[in-house]
Each structure stands twice: as C-alpha cells, then as structure tokens.
Design a protein around this motif. Sequence first.
Motif, mmCIF file in Angstrom:
data_model
loop_
_atom_site.group_PDB
_atom_site.id
_atom_site.type_symbol
_atom_site.label_atom_id
_atom_site.label_comp_id
_atom_site.label_asym_id
_atom_site.label_seq_id
_atom_site.Cartn_x
_atom_site.Cartn_y
_atom_site.Cartn_z
ATOM 1 N N ARG A 145 12.866 4.623 15.479
ATOM 2 C CA ARG A 145 11.584 4.840 14.822
ATOM 3 C C ARG A 145 11.843 5.199 13.362
ATOM 4 O O ARG A 145 12.896 5.725 13.028
ATOM 5 N N LEU A 146 10.854 4.930 12.531
ATOM 6 C CA LEU A 146 11.000 5.157 11.096
ATOM 7 C C LEU A 146 9.698 5.724 10.557
ATOM 8 O O LEU A 146 8.615 5.360 11.018
ATOM 9 N N TRP A 147 9.804 6.626 9.594
ATOM 10 C CA TRP A 147 8.630 7.117 8.888
ATOM 11 C C TRP A 147 9.045 7.558 7.499
ATOM 12 O O TRP A 147 10.227 7.736 7.202
ATOM 13 N N ILE A 148 8.062 7.744 6.632
ATOM 14 C CA ILE A 148 8.293 8.268 5.285
ATOM 15 C C ILE A 148 7.584 9.606 5.208
ATOM 16 O O ILE A 148 6.388 9.694 5.513
ATOM 17 N N GLU A 185 3.354 3.143 6.313
ATOM 18 C CA GLU A 185 2.470 3.723 5.312
ATOM 19 C C GLU A 185 3.112 4.954 4.665
ATOM 20 O O GLU A 185 3.657 5.808 5.358
ATOM 21 N N ALA A 186 3.026 5.019 3.342
ATOM 22 C CA ALA A 186 3.528 6.189 2.616
ATOM 23 C C ALA A 186 2.538 7.339 2.790
ATOM 24 O O ALA A 186 1.339 7.111 2.978
ATOM 25 N N PRO A 187 3.021 8.575 2.719
ATOM 26 C CA PRO A 187 2.114 9.717 2.872
ATOM 27 C C PRO A 187 1.184 9.866 1.670
ATOM 28 O O PRO A 187 1.346 9.196 0.648
ATOM 29 N N PRO A 199 1.778 6.586 -3.087
ATOM 30 C CA PRO A 199 1.024 7.341 -2.080
ATOM 31 C C PRO A 199 -0.009 6.464 -1.366
ATOM 32 O O PRO A 199 -0.695 5.657 -1.990
ATOM 33 N N MET A 200 -0.067 6.612 -0.047
ATOM 34 C CA MET A 200 -1.025 5.943 0.833
ATOM 35 C C MET A 200 -0.970 4.417 0.760
ATOM 36 O O MET A 200 -1.918 3.741 1.110
ATOM 37 N N GLU A 201 0.131 3.862 0.302
ATOM 38 C CA GLU A 201 0.296 2.412 0.234
ATOM 39 C C GLU A 201 1.286 1.969 1.308
ATOM 40 O O GLU A 201 2.140 2.729 1.737
#
Length: 175
Positions: free
Chosen positions: A115-118, A143-145, A95-97
């Motif tokens: 585009r990319l996200w987690i 960034e991880a959520p 998380p948050m890393e």
Amino acid sequence: MNAILRIVCTCGLLGLLSLVGCQESPDTGAATNSTSHDHDHGDHSHDHGDHDHDHSDHDHDHGDHDHGHGEATTLGSITIHESTFEVMLAGEVQPMEEVHLDVIHTDGPMPAAVRLWIGDSFGTGALKVKVEFDNNEAHVHVEAPVEILDNTAVWLETEDSSQNRSSKSIPLPEA
C-alpha cells in the motif's frame, strides 16, 4: 388487508433497490463496500485507514516511466523487510491534487500486499492506495494531502502472508 400487503411489499422492494443503488459499480475501479461511509470528502480531515483502491483498470506502458504526467524524478529505493522498491515521482506534488508515482519491485520476495500513501506515518487524512504490480512494476495514482508539510513523505507499507505489516517512507523532493 390486500392493500396493506402490497404497500409493505412495495416499500420493501424500494428499500432494497435503494441499497443496491448506493454501491459503486465495479467498473469504476473502486471497491464495492456495503459498509456505510457517512462522511464528507471535502475537507479531507478524516482517516481512511486501510481502504484498498484498485487502479488496475489503468492501461499504462511502464517501459519508459513517462506517462504524460510531467518529468519523472527518482525519489530513491526503500527496503521493507527483504523486499526492495524503487520509487519515481512524475511531475510535482501539489496539495489535494492527484500524484503519479511509479513503483518498481527490484529485489527480494514480493509481499502479499503493498500500500502507498502521501502524508505522515499514520496516514492522517491520507487515502491509502493498494499497489497493483504488473511484471514487478506499478503506476500508482494517489491523492496528496490538504497540506504539504516538511515531514510529508511517500509511504510504502508491505503486508506478508501472515498479515504482518511494516512501513517506511521516502522524502518528497524539496520544492
């Protein structure tokens, strides 16, 4: 009257300089945007929408897919419209890393944008990153959520030349 004119000109100049000073420098890799973003990044409970963060200033060798970020795990392949991508995770998702991913375009036409996200399908609280390919390969920092839930996944979104967008996900490995 002369003193008032000097004060007005000085205030205008100071105001202009403060506006210019608030923008991020292009050499930081972040996009300069004159739109005010008046929110706190501390809790990450906001939606960044479609910010495209350019990480093209990172100099990475994509040949061995080991960037010193931990052991690489292949998450799998994903096909969006006619474009296929292989996604690999370096290290673990915390998380948050910052998370390091390799994305390889393996088949089909290259989309106008990727585009990319987690996170979840809506990108809630996620920071979307524009994937910059070099010879069909990209090394992405995202960034991880705040929370890694059961439905948290790596999401890829493609955009074609007509600005039509589609997205699909690849599940994260079980911890």
